[in-house]
Design an enzyme around this catalytic site. Structure first.
Site, PDB file in Angstrom:
ATOM      1  N   ASP A 105       0.860  -1.185   0.000  1.00 13.05           N
ATOM      2  CA  ASP A 105       0.000   0.000   0.000  1.00 13.05           C
ATOM      3  C   ASP A 105       0.896   1.235   0.000  1.00 13.05           C
ATOM      4  OD1 ASP A 105      -1.645   2.140   0.671  1.00 13.05           O
ATOM      5  OD2 ASP A 105      -2.806   0.986   2.127  1.00 13.05           O
ATOM      6  N   ILE A 106       0.735   2.086  -0.981  1.00 16.10           N
ATOM      7  CA  ILE A 106       1.642   3.230  -1.114  1.00 16.10           C
ATOM      8  C   ILE A 106       1.504   4.206   0.058  1.00 16.10           C
ATOM      9  CG2 ILE A 106       0.169   4.728  -2.527  1.00 16.10           C
ATOM     10  CD1 ILE A 106       3.092   4.928  -4.121  1.00 16.10           C
ATOM     11  N   ASP A 128      -5.486   7.709  -5.433  1.00 14.28           N
ATOM     12  CA  ASP A 128      -5.671   9.123  -5.095  1.00 14.28           C
ATOM     13  C   ASP A 128      -6.539   9.259  -3.826  1.00 14.28           C
ATOM     14  OD1 ASP A 128      -5.935  11.869  -5.194  1.00 14.28           O
ATOM     15  OD2 ASP A 128      -6.646  11.949  -7.256  1.00 14.28           O
ATOM     16  N   GLY A 159      -9.501   5.300  -6.151  1.00 15.36           N
ATOM     17  CA  GLY A 159      -8.275   4.523  -6.286  1.00 15.36           C
ATOM     18  C   GLY A 159      -7.182   5.000  -5.360  1.00 15.36           C
ATOM     19  N   TYR A 184      -7.854   4.376 -15.280  1.00 13.56           N
ATOM     20  CA  TYR A 184      -7.445   4.861 -16.607  1.00 13.56           C
ATOM     21  C   TYR A 184      -7.144   3.735 -17.601  1.00 13.56           C
ATOM     22  CZ  TYR A 184      -7.360   9.756 -15.077  1.00 13.56           C
ATOM     23  OH  TYR A 184      -7.713  11.016 -14.632  1.00 13.56           O
ATOM     24  N   SER A 232      -1.915   4.910 -14.059  1.00 16.21           N
ATOM     25  CA  SER A 232      -2.835   4.720 -15.210  1.00 16.21           C
ATOM     26  C   SER A 232      -3.402   3.308 -15.361  1.00 16.21           C
ATOM     27  CB  SER A 232      -2.183   5.124 -16.552  1.00 16.21           C
ATOM     28  OG  SER A 232      -2.154   6.519 -16.697  1.00 16.21           O
ATOM     29  N   THR A 233      -3.008   2.364 -14.505  1.00 17.19           N
ATOM     30  CA  THR A 233      -3.465   0.987 -14.745  1.00 17.19           C
ATOM     31  C   THR A 233      -4.732   0.615 -13.971  1.00 17.19           C
ATOM     32  OG1 THR A 233      -2.012   0.067 -13.029  1.00 17.19           O
ATOM     33  CG2 THR A 233      -1.132   0.204 -15.272  1.00 17.19           C
ATOM     34  N   GLY A 234      -5.343   1.593 -13.309  1.00 14.97           N
ATOM     35  CA  GLY A 234      -6.605   1.346 -12.623  1.00 14.97           C
ATOM     36  C   GLY A 234      -7.752   1.910 -13.436  1.00 14.97           C
ATOM     37  N   ASN A 288      -5.780  12.989 -10.956  1.00 18.86           N
ATOM     38  CA  ASN A 288      -6.414  13.414 -12.211  1.00 18.86           C
ATOM     39  C   ASN A 288      -6.114  14.900 -12.418  1.00 18.86           C
ATOM     40  OD1 ASN A 288      -8.446  14.941 -10.802  1.00 18.86           O
ATOM     41  ND2 ASN A 288      -9.397  12.982 -10.311  1.00 18.86           N
TER      42      ASN A 288
HETATM   43  P1  ADP Z   1      -5.339   5.688 -12.568  1.00 17.92           P
HETATM   44  O1  ADP Z   1      -6.543   6.596 -12.663  1.00 17.92           O
HETATM   45  O2  ADP Z   1      -4.036   6.388 -12.854  1.00 17.92           O
HETATM   46  O3  ADP Z   1      -5.530   4.433 -13.353  1.00 17.92           O
HETATM   47  P2  ADP Z   1      -5.974   4.301 -10.053  1.00 17.92           P
HETATM   48  O4  ADP Z   1      -5.850   4.836  -8.682  1.00 17.92           O
HETATM   49  O5  ADP Z   1      -7.338   3.944 -10.539  1.00 17.92           O
HETATM   50  O6  ADP Z   1      -5.233   5.363 -10.999  1.00 17.92           O
HETATM   51  O7  ADP Z   1      -5.062   3.023 -10.199  1.00 17.92           O
HETATM   52  C1  ADP Z   1      -3.666   3.047 -10.327  1.00 17.92           C
HETATM   53  C2  ADP Z   1      -3.098   1.811  -9.678  1.00 17.92           C
HETATM   54  O8  ADP Z   1      -3.000   2.029  -8.269  1.00 17.92           O
HETATM   55  C3  ADP Z   1      -3.951   0.553  -9.855  1.00 17.92           C
HETATM   56  O9  ADP Z   1      -3.087  -0.497 -10.271  1.00 17.92           O
HETATM   57  C4  ADP Z   1      -4.506   0.303  -8.459  1.00 17.92           C
HETATM   58  O10 ADP Z   1      -4.663  -1.083  -8.214  1.00 17.92           O
HETATM   59  C5  ADP Z   1      -3.411   0.872  -7.596  1.00 17.92           C
HETATM   60  N1  ADP Z   1      -3.769   1.243  -6.198  1.00 17.92           N
HETATM   61  C6  ADP Z   1      -4.977   1.507  -5.661  1.00 17.92           C
HETATM   62  N2  ADP Z   1      -4.855   1.784  -4.345  1.00 17.92           N
HETATM   63  C7  ADP Z   1      -3.526   1.690  -4.046  1.00 17.92           C
HETATM   64  C8  ADP Z   1      -2.743   1.838  -2.853  1.00 17.92           C
HETATM   65  N3  ADP Z   1      -3.293   2.174  -1.692  1.00 17.92           N
HETATM   66  N4  ADP Z   1      -1.391   1.649  -2.940  1.00 17.92           N
HETATM   67  C9  ADP Z   1      -0.812   1.328  -4.109  1.00 17.92           C
HETATM   68  N5  ADP Z   1      -1.494   1.168  -5.254  1.00 17.92           N
HETATM   69  C10 ADP Z   1      -2.832   1.350  -5.231  1.00 17.92           C
END
Ligand code: ADP
Length: 177
Positions: free
Chosen positions: A16-17, A40, A38, A127, A123-125, A30
């Site tokens: 988890d970031i 963000d 997500g 987007y 971008s892999t969620g 965004n």
């Molecule tokens: P984007 O709009 O750039 O695609 P998202 O937040 O929808 O951004 O997804 C980007 C990536 O971050 C996805 O692979 C998602 O699984 C991942 N993600 C979501 N929550 C977390 C978190 N708490 N820590 C790390 N990665 C996360």
């Protein structure tokens, strides 16, 4: 997985970031910078309102660019907010824009003397960038940057879930062959 690139380290972890203790974490934001779902949403939730207050003053961020704010209540002192491309068909400069998001984030880290940086998979969620393709761009950009910039000591990719981790690990192994 952890590899050395010159004097620096490139690391992949599943996690988890918002929990990272690097100098800075990167947010996949965004263009409004006013919060979303997500990663963000998770960063703003964990970091508190100070981050959003600074974001409001920035007036948005174009795709491929990056901006920096406080880390608020996070362990990381700063958050770099970058905007990856929405994936359409792969022919709308997505690859270039995704590489720019990583490069511009790293440039800001260098400029602010932040030596360790944690990235999500931009971008892999929501987007919808295919992760195999996105991981190639993410890792190639990070490796190239570390080769040219010894001031960054650690780049950590924090992959959310084992599927994302495995995709990045496979790509990194290919890239280093
Ligand atoms: P984007 O709009 O750039 O695609 P998202 O937040 O929808 O951004 O997804 C980007 C990536 O971050 C996805 O692979 C998602 O699984 C991942 N993600 C979501 N929550 C977390 C978190 N708490 N820590 C790390 N990665 C996360």
């Amino acid at each position: 997985m952890k590899v050395n690139i010159n004097q620096s380290v490139l690391e992949l972890i599943e996690g988890d970031i918002t929990e990272q203790d690097t100098d800075v974490i990167v947010n996949a934001a965004n263009t409004s910078l006013l919060g979303g779902g997500g990663v963000d949403g998770a960063i703003h939730m964990a970091g508190g309102l100070k981050i959003l207050e600074e974001c409001k003053k920035l007036g948005g961020c174009p795709t491929g660019e990056a901006r920096i704010t406080t880390g608020g209540n996070l362990k990381a002192k700063y958050v770099i907010h970058t905007v990856g491309p929405i994936y359409h068909n792969g022919k709308s400069r997505e690859a270039e824009l995704l590489a720019n998001a990583y490069k511009n984030s790293l440039n800001i880290a260098s400029k602010h003397k932040l030596n360790s940086v944690a990235f999500p998979s931009i971008s892999t969620g929501a987007y919808r960038y295919p992760i195999d393709e996105a991981s190639k761009i993410a890792l190639k950009t990070a490796v190239d940057y570390l080769k040219a910039h010894s001031e960054i000591k650690l780049v950590r990719f924090v992959l959310f879930g084992s599927k994302a981790y495995q995709a990045y690990e496979k790509t990194l192994r290919e890239l280093l062959k």
